[in-house]
Scaffold this motif. Structure first.
Motif, PDB file in Angstrom:
ATOM      1  N   SER A  65       0.972  -1.485  -0.140  1.00 43.01           N
ATOM      2  CA  SER A  65       0.281  -0.079   0.208  1.00 43.01           C
ATOM      3  C   SER A  65       0.928   1.231   0.037  1.00 43.01           C
ATOM      4  O   SER A  65       1.116   1.830  -0.826  1.00 43.01           O
ATOM      5  N   ASN A  71      -2.993   9.598   6.568  1.00 44.07           N
ATOM      6  CA  ASN A  71      -4.246   9.644   5.683  1.00 44.07           C
ATOM      7  C   ASN A  71      -4.615   8.344   4.453  1.00 44.07           C
ATOM      8  O   ASN A  71      -5.046   7.718   4.906  1.00 44.07           O
ATOM      9  N   ILE A  72      -3.970   9.165   3.177  1.00 48.14           N
ATOM     10  CA  ILE A  72      -4.125   8.394   1.559  1.00 48.14           C
ATOM     11  C   ILE A  72      -3.391   6.546   2.091  1.00 48.14           C
ATOM     12  O   ILE A  72      -3.948   6.056   1.573  1.00 48.14           O
ATOM     13  N   SER A  90      -2.569   5.570   4.714  1.00 48.86           N
ATOM     14  CA  SER A  90      -3.786   4.252   5.515  1.00 48.86           C
ATOM     15  C   SER A  90      -5.380   3.773   4.768  1.00 48.86           C
ATOM     16  O   SER A  90      -5.373   2.651   5.089  1.00 48.86           O
ATOM     17  N   GLU A  91      -5.744   4.895   4.286  1.00 50.87           N
ATOM     18  CA  GLU A  91      -6.865   4.247   3.793  1.00 50.87           C
ATOM     19  C   GLU A  91      -6.776   3.050   2.154  1.00 50.87           C
ATOM     20  O   GLU A  91      -7.707   1.908   2.617  1.00 50.87           O
ATOM     21  N   PHE A  94      -6.108   0.063   4.093  1.00 47.41           N
ATOM     22  CA  PHE A  94      -7.415  -0.815   4.597  1.00 47.41           C
ATOM     23  C   PHE A  94      -7.942  -1.056   4.087  1.00 47.41           C
ATOM     24  O   PHE A  94      -8.697  -2.796   4.188  1.00 47.41           O
ATOM     25  N   ASN A  95      -8.614  -0.489   2.776  1.00 51.28           N
ATOM     26  CA  ASN A  95      -8.608  -1.693   1.783  1.00 51.28           C
ATOM     27  C   ASN A  95      -8.434  -2.240   0.905  1.00 51.28           C
ATOM     28  O   ASN A  95      -9.093  -2.720  -0.077  1.00 51.28           O
ATOM     29  N   ARG A 150      -9.221  -0.082  -4.686  1.00 53.75           N
ATOM     30  CA  ARG A 150      -8.260   1.470  -4.849  1.00 53.75           C
ATOM     31  C   ARG A 150      -9.530   2.530  -5.431  1.00 53.75           C
ATOM     32  O   ARG A 150     -10.037   1.995  -6.295  1.00 53.75           O
ATOM     33  N   GLY A 183      -8.112   9.076  12.462  1.00 53.22           N
ATOM     34  CA  GLY A 183      -8.424   8.929  11.236  1.00 53.22           C
ATOM     35  C   GLY A 183      -7.551   8.113  10.677  1.00 53.22           C
ATOM     36  O   GLY A 183      -8.100   6.730   9.272  1.00 53.22           O
ATOM     37  N   ASN A 184      -6.188   7.534  10.539  1.00 46.42           N
ATOM     38  CA  ASN A 184      -5.590   6.645  10.538  1.00 46.42           C
ATOM     39  C   ASN A 184      -5.484   5.155  10.859  1.00 46.42           C
ATOM     40  O   ASN A 184      -4.981   4.292  11.659  1.00 46.42           O
ATOM     41  N   ASP A 185      -6.372   4.735  10.010  1.00 46.19           N
ATOM     42  CA  ASP A 185      -6.764   2.495  10.419  1.00 46.19           C
ATOM     43  C   ASP A 185      -6.583   2.308   9.233  1.00 46.19           C
ATOM     44  O   ASP A 185      -6.488   2.242   7.911  1.00 46.19           O
ATOM     45  N   LYS A 191      -7.979   1.768  14.986  1.00 53.01           N
ATOM     46  CA  LYS A 191      -7.397   3.011  15.155  1.00 53.01           C
ATOM     47  C   LYS A 191      -6.621   2.978  16.059  1.00 53.01           C
ATOM     48  O   LYS A 191      -6.433   2.316  16.795  1.00 53.01           O
TER      49      LYS A 191
END
Length: 451
Positions: free
Chosen positions: A67, A183-184, A186-187, A190-191, A196, A390-392, A397
């Motif tokens: 990622s 943030n991006i 981690s997103e 996460f996904n 993506r 918000g960084n999951d 979290k």
């Protein structure tokens, strides 16, 4: 558990941007005066503590690396290298950032005998020494970005948690951009790489001072091949503790500060009120004489203050410092509101005209930031507005944010949002004697608590 606790490095690797194309992706980024200020400074360091994944089969390292590769395709300046040019015609040096896809350093480490509680509930409230070893790039200077990566990642697996630390050079990023990147990243993690979304192209800072020739030329003596570490030499013992201000504490301080100034001046923000309170409390416990000069520096995001303004999320290093100066006697002849209003007015003075004047003056007389020469000062860095929690990455979290030892000096205060909405936590670096007094100061502890 002692401070000699082992943090074992399991592997080191380089993660490069996904599908880098030499022809279309390679660009040159020129550096502004407020980038070049940081050439001799250590990398900044930020980190997040996470719970351990509940599924023992979860292998987080390959997931984080794949990622990260996708995120670096978007944040291409982070995978770059610094280039130094020797100008033989006048004995100067110039620098630029070459977006050549060289990638970022990725360290996987283990600290299996350290638990989350060791981080969250340290002995006597002092930030533990072992935490320094959870961060990459300790002692690395921005000048070393010629051969080292301009950001680096360290993932340390604890007994019952995971710590993700990031080290970064201010030549390519500041707090706003590094948290946007996180943030991006981690997103995407996460996904999963196969799910993506399409991210908009990165908006890179494109502001330069009219009439300046780029790359800017600097005296070669300012940037030697083997630079000294800037801002870390100190004869006093420094320690760090975390102080928490609850939303209720902050409301009280903000109301008190605004209540002590005229109606026309009642624009003091939460961070300005907390910063003034910390400043007054630290000075009160520092045994300074009334005539001594004291300073408070507050980091300011320049993006929307320029004319024309930049995109609020544009990538790059766009921080200025609002410096408030007074004397000890003047501070204590006045109240919290007076100090907070002085900070407020210093922040308001950070205008487009001020930046342009600073940049023009710096080009005529280049200098590097050196925090080791600053005394009787505090510097409030980072921001409680950053999206920290918000960084999951896909297994929960973060539990807490921490800063690393980079650019650490007496009086450095790192402001983070608390995990409870509206809270602010301040990672406070002071001489051990002042910090001990502050930690037991009943007046200070009316509105703050030791974490």
């Amino acid at each position: 558990m002692g401070d000699g606790e082992e943090v074992e490095v399991i592997s080191k690797s380089i993660v490069r941007p996904e599908s880098y194309n030499e022809d279309s992706d390679r660009v040159k980024i020129h550096l502004t005066p407020w980038d070049l200020l940081f050439l001799g400074s250590e990398y900044s360091q930020k980190g997040l503590l996470f719970p351990q994944p509940s599924d023992p089969e979860t292998n987080i390292i390959p997931r984080l690396k794949s990622s990260l590769s996708i995120a670096l395709k978007i944040f291409y300046p982070f995978a770059s290298r610094l280039v130094k040019i020797e100008n033989d015609d006048d004995g100067t040096s110039s620098f630029y950032v070459d977006c050549n896809g060289s990638g970022v350093r990725f360290v996987h480490a283990s600290a299996s005998s350290i638990s989350m509680s060791d981080v969250l509930e340290p002995v006597d409230g002092t930030v533990p020494e072992f935490l320094k070893r959870f961060f990459p790039c300790t002692g690395v200077k921005s000048l070393e970005g010629i051969s080292d990566s301009l950001i680096a990642i360290q993932v340390t697996e604890l007994k019952d948690g995971v710590f993700i630390g990031v080290g970064y050079s201010h030549l390519v990023t500041d707090g706003t951009s590094i948290w946007n990147f996180s943030n991006i990243w981690s997103e995407i993690c996460f996904n999963g790489s196969d799910h993506r979304r399409t991210f908009p192209p990165l908006v890179h800072r494109g502001w330069f001072l009219d009439g300046i020739e780029y790359p800017i030329r600097m005296p070669a003596s300012l940037t030697p091949e083997t630079p000294d570490v800037v801002g870390t030499s100190s004869s006093i013992l420094l320690q760090e503790k975390i102080f928490r201000f609850t939303s209720e504490n902050i409301s009280e301080l903000k109301a008190k500060a605004n209540g002590e100034v005229s109606p026309d001046d009642r624009k003091i923000s939460s961070l300005q009120a907390v910063s003034a309170y910390m400043w007054r409390s630290i000075v009160r416990n520092s045994d300074l004489s009334p005539e001594e000069v004291i300073c408070c520096g507050l980091m300011v995001d320049l993006r929307r203050r320029l004319d024309p303004p930049l995109e609020k999320d544009c990538c790059g290093n766009m921080v200025g410092t609002a410096i408030t100066t007074t004397t000890v006697g003047e501070m204590f002849n006045n109240g919290l509101g007076w100090a907070a209003l002085k900070i407020n007015k210093s922040v308001a003075s950070q205008t487009n005209e001020e930046f342009r004047e600073f940049a023009a003056d710096w080009v005529k007389n280049p200098s590097l930031l050196d925090v080791s020469t600053v005394t009787n000062s505090i510097a409030v860095t980072s921001s409680p507005r950053f999206n920290v929690y918000g960084n999951d990455f896909g297994w929960g979290k973060p539990i807490v944010a921490r800063a690393g030892p980079g650019i650490t000096h007496d009086g450095k205060l790192v402001a983070y949002p608390g995990i409870e909405p509206g809270n602010i936590e301040i990672q406070t670096c002071l001489s051990s004697s002042v910090l001990a007094k502050l930690s037991s100061d009943a007046e200070f502890l009316k509105h703050a608590c030791l974490v």
